[in-house]
Every structure is written in C-alpha cells, then in structure tokens.
Design a protein around this motif. Sequence first.
Motif, PDB file in Angstrom:
ATOM      1  N   ARG A  93      10.386  30.543 176.321  1.00  6.56           N
ATOM      2  CA  ARG A  93       9.249  29.842 175.751  1.00  6.56           C
ATOM      3  C   ARG A  93       9.498  29.720 174.257  1.00  6.56           C
ATOM      4  O   ARG A  93       9.742  30.719 173.596  1.00  6.56           O
ATOM      5  CB  ARG A  93       7.993  30.678 176.016  1.00  6.56           C
ATOM      6  N   VAL A 147       6.575  35.540 184.726  1.00  2.00           N
ATOM      7  CA  VAL A 147       7.108  34.480 185.572  1.00  2.00           C
ATOM      8  C   VAL A 147       7.301  35.021 186.978  1.00  2.00           C
ATOM      9  O   VAL A 147       7.821  36.121 187.163  1.00  2.00           O
ATOM     10  CB  VAL A 147       8.439  33.953 185.005  1.00  2.00           C
ATOM     11  N   TRP A 167       4.593  36.323 178.715  1.00  2.00           N
ATOM     12  CA  TRP A 167       4.622  35.479 179.905  1.00  2.00           C
ATOM     13  C   TRP A 167       5.125  36.262 181.113  1.00  2.00           C
ATOM     14  O   TRP A 167       6.096  37.002 181.027  1.00  2.00           O
ATOM     15  CB  TRP A 167       5.520  34.262 179.692  1.00  2.00           C
ATOM     16  N   ALA A 173       4.339  30.342 185.592  1.00  3.52           N
ATOM     17  CA  ALA A 173       4.323  31.300 184.490  1.00  3.52           C
ATOM     18  C   ALA A 173       2.869  31.569 184.119  1.00  3.52           C
ATOM     19  O   ALA A 173       2.085  30.633 183.987  1.00  3.52           O
ATOM     20  CB  ALA A 173       5.088  30.747 183.298  1.00  3.52           C
ATOM     21  N   GLN A 178      -2.495  30.512 184.217  1.00  4.56           N
ATOM     22  CA  GLN A 178      -1.214  29.855 184.495  1.00  4.56           C
ATOM     23  C   GLN A 178      -0.969  28.725 183.503  1.00  4.56           C
ATOM     24  O   GLN A 178      -1.890  28.005 183.124  1.00  4.56           O
ATOM     25  CB  GLN A 178      -1.179  29.293 185.921  1.00  4.56           C
ATOM     26  N   TRP A 226       8.610  25.357 177.559  1.00  9.09           N
ATOM     27  CA  TRP A 226       9.712  26.075 178.200  1.00  9.09           C
ATOM     28  C   TRP A 226      10.998  25.314 177.958  1.00  9.09           C
ATOM     29  O   TRP A 226      11.070  24.109 178.188  1.00  9.09           O
ATOM     30  CB  TRP A 226       9.470  26.232 179.704  1.00  9.09           C
ATOM     31  N   PHE A 256      14.760  32.714 183.826  1.00  3.77           N
ATOM     32  CA  PHE A 256      13.918  33.493 182.914  1.00  3.77           C
ATOM     33  C   PHE A 256      14.464  34.920 182.776  1.00  3.77           C
ATOM     34  O   PHE A 256      14.649  35.425 181.667  1.00  3.77           O
ATOM     35  CB  PHE A 256      12.486  33.507 183.449  1.00  3.77           C
ATOM     36  N   ASN A 259       7.958  35.204 174.629  1.00  2.00           N
ATOM     37  CA  ASN A 259       8.428  35.431 175.981  1.00  2.00           C
ATOM     38  C   ASN A 259       7.752  36.640 176.614  1.00  2.00           C
ATOM     39  O   ASN A 259       7.507  36.666 177.806  1.00  2.00           O
ATOM     40  CB  ASN A 259       9.940  35.686 175.962  1.00  2.00           C
ATOM     41  N   LYS A 301      12.749  31.572 187.868  1.00  2.00           N
ATOM     42  CA  LYS A 301      12.608  33.012 187.626  1.00  2.00           C
ATOM     43  C   LYS A 301      13.950  33.639 187.266  1.00  2.00           C
ATOM     44  O   LYS A 301      14.045  34.459 186.364  1.00  2.00           O
ATOM     45  CB  LYS A 301      12.014  33.707 188.851  1.00  2.00           C
TER      46      LYS A 301
END
Length: 760
Positions: free
Chosen positions: A166, A443, A441, A411, A462, A353, A159, A438, A156
């Motif tokens: 992604r 996360v 998504w 995610a 998911q 990812w 991210f 991105n 996370k």
Amino acid sequence: MEKVYDQTKVEPKWYDIWEKAGYFQPEINPEGKPYTIILPPPNANAPLHFGHALYTVEDILIRYHRMKGEAALWLPGSDHAGFETQVVFEKHLEKTGKSRFDFDRETLYKMIWDFVQANKGTMEGQLRKLGFSVDWSREKFTLDPDIVKVVYKTFKKLFNDGLAYRGLRLVNYCTRHGTSFSDLEVIYEDRTTPLYYIKYGPLTLATVRLETKFGDTAVAVHPDDKRYQKYIGETLSIETVLGPAKIKVIADKAVDPNFGTGVIKVTPAHAPIDFEIGQRHNLEIRQVIGFDGRLNEKAGKFAGMRVKEARKAIAVEMQEKGLIEKMDENYKNRVGVCYKCGTEIEPLPLEQWFLKMDGLAKTAIEAVNGERSRTIKIVPKNWETTYFNWLENLKDWNISRQIVWGMQIPAWRCIKCSEVKSQKSKVKTTTKSSKLNNTIWIVTEGEKPEKCPDCGSAQLEQDPDVFDTWFSSGQWPFATLQSTKPEDFDKFYPTSVMETGYDILLFWVARMVMLGIYITGKIPFKDILLHGKVLDPLGKKMSKSKGNVVDPIEIANLYGADALRMALMYGNAFGHDQALSHPKLQAMRNFTNKLWNIGRFIIDFAPEDAKHLNPTAVILGRDPVSKYGVNSATTPESTNHTDSGLTTFARMTGKNEDDKQILEKLSQTIKTVTKALDSYRFHDGSDALYEFIWHEFADKYIESTKDRRAQAQPVLEYVFRTSLELLHPFMPFITEELWQKLPHEGKTIMVTKWPNNINT
RNA sequence: GGAGUUGUAGCUCAGUUGGUUAGAGCGCCUCAUUUACACUGAGGAGGUCACAGGUUCGAGUCCUGUCAACUCCACCA
C-alpha cells in the motif's frame, strides 16, 4: 446437391452436432499429448468485434492438433473488463436519465452483473456461429467464484512476499470517471499550451500549471547551475496572488537547466517529477486539486474552480500584480488524457495498492531471452524488442481502481489502528510512512477477518476499491486451469500457444508471463503469437466514434463463416494489419462454391458402377476384387492415409500419368500445409490449398478425367477427401458437409487423422 | 527522446535462410456460351520492387543513408 452452394443451409447445422458429440473436448483423444490454447477472453460487455474473428488462427491450430490425435483443449471464457464495462454501463444508464451515483454499491454491481450476463450470451452465440471449436464444458468467467479465489490467493502471496504494498503515490486520476489508472492506460495528446514565466521573488520560472502553485513546497534548480548557486538553500520571500509567502530553494539533478529559466517550482502533490524531488528532499505533499477536479480551500479565493478556469483566473490576477514576466503562447507539450473520455488526467496523491515490478519483470525478461530453461518464443520476433524495452523500465503497477465492477480487494483496515498511526505520521507522508501503512492492512484470501490481530478490534473496513482488470486477467492461464477439472492444471499447463493482438502484448501478455511464473514457477505458454488489426475496407482503424465498425457476424451471414475465416488468412502475412476486403471475401465465397461443385461432380455425377468405393484402398492397391481393383464392401485392412498412396500407386495397374501427377501434387500440398501450420505461416497454408484445389485439382485434373471418368473415380474421391481434411481447420463447415458425402471412415472430419504423407 | 512496422501490378497484398522470364485475389482486355461450377473455363495486357549508394558472380530479399505512411514506449515541468 444444389447447383449453387448455400452456406445458410450447411453452416448452422454442424456446430451443435460437433459440440454434442463432445468433439471439442480434449478427452476425445485420451492418449494424445496435451495441446492447449486459452482463448483470450472477450469482454463480456459487448458483442464481438472484428478482431475476434481472428480467433480463426486459434481454431486452425486447435483443429489441426486435434486431427493429429493430440488432446487439444481450447478453453473459452470471458472477461468482466472492469472499468471498460462500467463505462459502457454508465452510458447505458445515462440513456435512462440516471447515473451510477444514484445506486449503492450492491445494487449497481447487481445491475452490471445482469447486463453482462445478457451480453455474454450474445457473444457465445457468435463464437459458435464462426465455428470456433472451444470446449464449452470448461468455460470460465473472470468473476466466477473459483477464479476470484485464485486471484485473491495470488494477491495474498504477493502481499506476504512484500511485492504488493500500500503506497501513497501520485496516480493517474480521471476526475470525471473518479478512478485512477495504471501508466499504460493513459494516452497522451499533443497540445499547444501557454507557458508562463512567473516571478518568485528574485527568480523567474516557467510553468504551464499556474493553478498548482498553491501546492508548491519548494523551488528547484540544477545543482551545477552557476546562475543560481547563491540561492540554493535559501528561503525566499515571494509575492503571490494570495499575498506574501516563503519558499525554499533546493538543488536537484532532475531539473533541466535548459528548460525555461532553469528554475522550476516543485509541486509534489501534482506532478510526478516534483513528487520524486519531494521524496528526496522530504518536502510536504500539499494537495490543492481535489479528486473532483476542483481547487480546494488551500487555493483561497480560487477554491471551487475547475482546473482550467482557475488557471485563467490566476493568470489574469498575476498579470495585474505584475507577477508574470512573459508568456510563450506557442509552447507545445503533451498532456495525458483518459482513454475513455479524453478528460485530462490529473496526477493526484492517493494511497493505492501497488505491485513491485522489478523482480517480476526480470523473470519475464529471462523467460523470453532464453535465460530460463523453458523459453517463450514471440512470433513475429520483432515484438521482443518492445517487450524487453517495456519490462526493463517498468515502474510499480497501480492495481487499485475506484469502481465497483470487479473483484473487491481482499484487504481490511483496522479503523482503530489506522487512527492511531495516522496521528503519528500526521503532516508529512513519505515513502517511509506509506510503508508503515502496510501494517494496518489485513489481507486475506477473501474471507472477512474477525478482528484486528494487533488491537483485537472488530471494527474492520474493507478497501472499497477493486483490482485492475489486467491484474486478474494476468492470471488467466493458471486461474482457469486450476478451476476447471481437477487434473487440468497438471495436464494442460504450461499451455502451448497464446495468440492475441499485438496491441495487448504489454497490457496482458507480459503480465501473464510475470504472474504465471510467479505463482506456478513455470511459463504460462510456450509460444506467443501476435496478430495484426483488422482495419476497415479503406485501411482505417475501426472505431465506434468514426462509425466505421463492421460486424463480423454480418459478414459471416453474407459470405459464410468459412469464407470469412479463409479471407482473413489468405494472402496476408500473419502479424500484419489487414484491411477488410470485400473482393477477397467474395473470392473465398466463390471458393466455397467451387468446392461444392467439385463435390457435386465427384459425388452426384459419378458413374453408377464407380460409386461408393473405398478410394483409399483402391489407390493403395489393397483391394484386388473389383473391376477397377475395387470392392467397397470389403477392405482387407483398414485404410491408412499415413501413406499418401504415392509410391503404392505407382505399382497400380493403369499408372495413369495424370493420376500420378495429381497425387504427387497432393503430397506436396500436404507437406506445405503441415509445415505452414507448424511454423505459424497460416497464409502459406491457405494459399497453397486454394491454388491446389482450384487450379490444379479442379481446372487441370478434373478436366483431364472427363473421358476416363470411371477409372479416375477413386483418385478423384481420394484427392478431394484429403484436400477437405487439409482445408478443414480453415473452413470447418463446408469441409464437413462434403466429407460426409464422400466415402470415408469414422464419424466426422473433425476427428479424422490429419493427412500425413512423407513417403516420397 | 527511444523503438518497431510498412512502401512490390490500377486496388488489396504474398514473396522464410540472397539464385531461372517477380506472384495471387480483385479490376481490365480477348475468346468460350450452359459445361460439376457464370460465385465458370481458356488466354492476355499491366511492375524502374519508394529513392540513392554499397556488399556480392548474382539483391525485391543483406548493409548504410534519404523520403513517405502508420504504430508503440517514455514523457516535458
């Protein structure tokens, strides 16, 4: 004592005693400074292999530092080893006539879980058998919920920081196993493959991959190539096996004018360089090979064929149509294959990812080259070059795997939003649009989000993929210490030493450095030690397919764990590969017998009136009472072998020349062994001990005492006991057994003080 | 294409900053014959330190090149 040492009567009894007494826990030295090693977690899917016997190095360090009074923590664990384990399990399934596709995700996961638990137990028993003094109270497994939590948290953060993204990229895909791999996991093989010179309108180009031609979205030449200037920017009308087509000619400097004719076809969906060219020229990614390894509908009548089959069929047809100008049968190239099944790796476009590596790699470089205040040392040093070289040229890391065994990526995708957005970016998928992805998504740190923050929809899905195992094991040092006991992380991190095989320097160690610094701001370990491989007795790499694997436990049963450990250290420079040597194992087994018989001589054959003395006190001249300056019952002050007794001994009555000499040599040996362990020159230590104990102490000194036995008894006991203490990290079982039989203070050799010399 | 490791006794390997007659284990030869230990002890034979140059008072060790074996990274359209 029996005449011949029987390790089967000695080795099995001590481990439990040590463990139950809590000696493996750092708490036994509460005042000591922390010394930490995290055990490289063995795969939980199989028994130990011979490389694991080299954990001996770590046990030597841990036992040594423990004896020095440090709070020594050796933290054990095991790795779920995602893909590896799934492959092992699939083979296991095959035997029962099933495949993984016969089960749903949850059932399969549960089955692998049970399978792994059973193997984990085996593996733990084996570590005990070899005497490894790990702290079982802190044992971790990579799929323990608290470890998973740490890994999710890291993801996370990555991210949120924009380092995990992604992206649609060409990934290395094994169509047999149905998953992608990171670049490191692909192995390359030399092949001889026909190179076809094919006609694209007025141009001729060379290719081996005829079957990808349906995915061509351009033809490219080098911008400075004089031969083709007039074609650049033109759209050619060409004849193909599927009829006439049009294709654009572009110029890109990635094209090597010296390869083939200097013209290449650009297939962004199926070749990494072509993908990059496609990105630069905004070409369509037209996928013609599916994830099942078969051509899809875009291949017309060739649809449904496997790649190799299709290549042949296309060649025949092109030949017939006169589209093949010539063919080079002896063209040598390299082909990436799956490291498990040998299937040719297909570069296929897939959203995965990725971790952005450049920044992370930079910190890892600085940590080793000294630009950071806390520097990591690599031993042997020459591996630094490999380490730097890899990090300096690192591409982004694909951490998605299409398997079930592992940590499912936390995610979620909003189904509604993705539908909307995929319509917007319908035809062309470029870097820009993949960045856009991105945004759809969500996360989390593992918990399922209630609804999409954008549209409020509760229809969330998911990502079915799991993390690359190395992504989680790359966090192992801090993930473990953050989830054992509350104070552990603060006390034991950064760890002291990371000791593992050089073959996973890049896979694992480098990633631990990157992720460790990223999350904690600190290096995960101070010194990296890289040991070599244990080869079979003929010097060949052990492998299941060759059928030459040797089970370390069998060897330990045969010669003794002590002998095995010593044999791995003796006469072999740390870091070098070594062939398993039965003569050496035998020699070390003989050495245990020699130790045993020295013990027998000193203990069983001691003169009655010289027994049960306190040798240290005698040698230090601190016991004025007895016949030999000895009285065992009262020791004026506690024994203290921080003084080897050498100088004090010189003041003793008698001053026997042999006594003096052996004490002096003992003193030398203490220095040598201590220095060897401090500088990771393990064989210097084992060699010195073997030489001293056998050839100095037994052959010379003991022989010399036979006509003055009673007088020499204290020195015999003292020198032997000290030798056992020095030897204990190498050969824990027999040293404990004999130490217990000698006069000693304290409960066990394990936590007695390391002989500490230095008074000469 | 780039990088690394290795080459020392019959075999497996030590030999850290260059310094007496190059070491160990195993094997081999001679002797000891029940000794704390035969899973032993005493002694011995066996090496052009891969090869060719160079630096140095001195090179197994440092430098250059060659040959051989192994390994890793990149990746070929």
